[in-house]
Design an enzyme around this catalytic site. Structure first.
Site, short mmCIF file in Angstrom:
data_model
loop_
_atom_site.label_atom_id
_atom_site.label_comp_id
_atom_site.label_asym_id
_atom_site.label_seq_id
_atom_site.Cartn_x
_atom_site.Cartn_y
_atom_site.Cartn_z
N GLU A 21 0.82 -1.21 0.00
CA GLU A 21 0.00 0.00 0.00
C GLU A 21 0.86 1.27 0.00
OE1 GLU A 21 -3.20 0.61 -0.33
OE2 GLU A 21 -3.97 -1.44 -0.29
N GLU A 25 0.79 4.04 -2.98
CA GLU A 25 0.34 5.40 -2.69
C GLU A 25 1.44 6.45 -2.77
OE1 GLU A 25 -1.97 5.53 0.89
OE2 GLU A 25 -3.17 3.81 0.27
N PRO A 42 -15.04 4.12 16.75
CA PRO A 42 -16.35 3.46 16.82
C PRO A 42 -17.43 4.11 15.95
CG PRO A 42 -15.80 4.51 18.92
CD PRO A 42 -14.59 4.62 18.05
N GLU A 68 -0.59 14.28 -4.63
CA GLU A 68 0.69 14.91 -4.36
C GLU A 68 1.29 14.27 -3.12
OE1 GLU A 68 2.41 19.42 -3.67
OE2 GLU A 68 0.29 19.04 -3.37
#
Length: 117
Positions: A21, A25, A42, A68
């Site tokens: 990830e 990203e 929650p 960016e």
């Protein structure tokens, strides 16, 4: 880099998911050093895990998943950095041996700095 919802792919370990990830990203290759904190949200039925990672390669760049990417000093974060993210950054800077467990009880509107209608 934990603002997105991450999905583990079938057969992936948590560490492999984090590395994948972050690369998707940011363009950076990282190694997970430690778990910083576990954050209970929650109101959104979420559990957020925050990790301290070390950059091992790649180049910081915009990707299909980010407009960016830039580095910031902890004392010079952009003004639009959400309070929940500021807390997670502060927690990482505490350099605790053990992960923190925190409840983050703000609503999505409060997280985004929006007024209730």
């Amino acid at each position: 880099m934990e603002s997105a919802r991450w999905g583990m792919e079938l057969g992936e370990t948590l560490e492999v998911t984090v590395r994948r990830e972050v690369l998707e990203e940011t363009g950076l290759q990282v190694e997970v050093e430690r778990l910083v904190g576990v954050y209970s949200k929650p109101q959104k039925q979420e559990i957020v895990l925050s990790f301290l990672c070390r950059i091992t390669g790649g180049q910081l760049t915009s990707t299909a998943e980010s407009r960016e990417c830039r580095f910031f000093s902890p004392d010079a974060l952009p003004s639009n950095t959400l309070p929940k993210h500021r807390q997670r950054i502060s927690d990482a800077l505490l350099n605790k041996e053990r992960a923190l467990i925190r409840d983050q009880l703000t609503t999505s509107s409060q997280d985004q700095g929006l007024s209730r209608s």
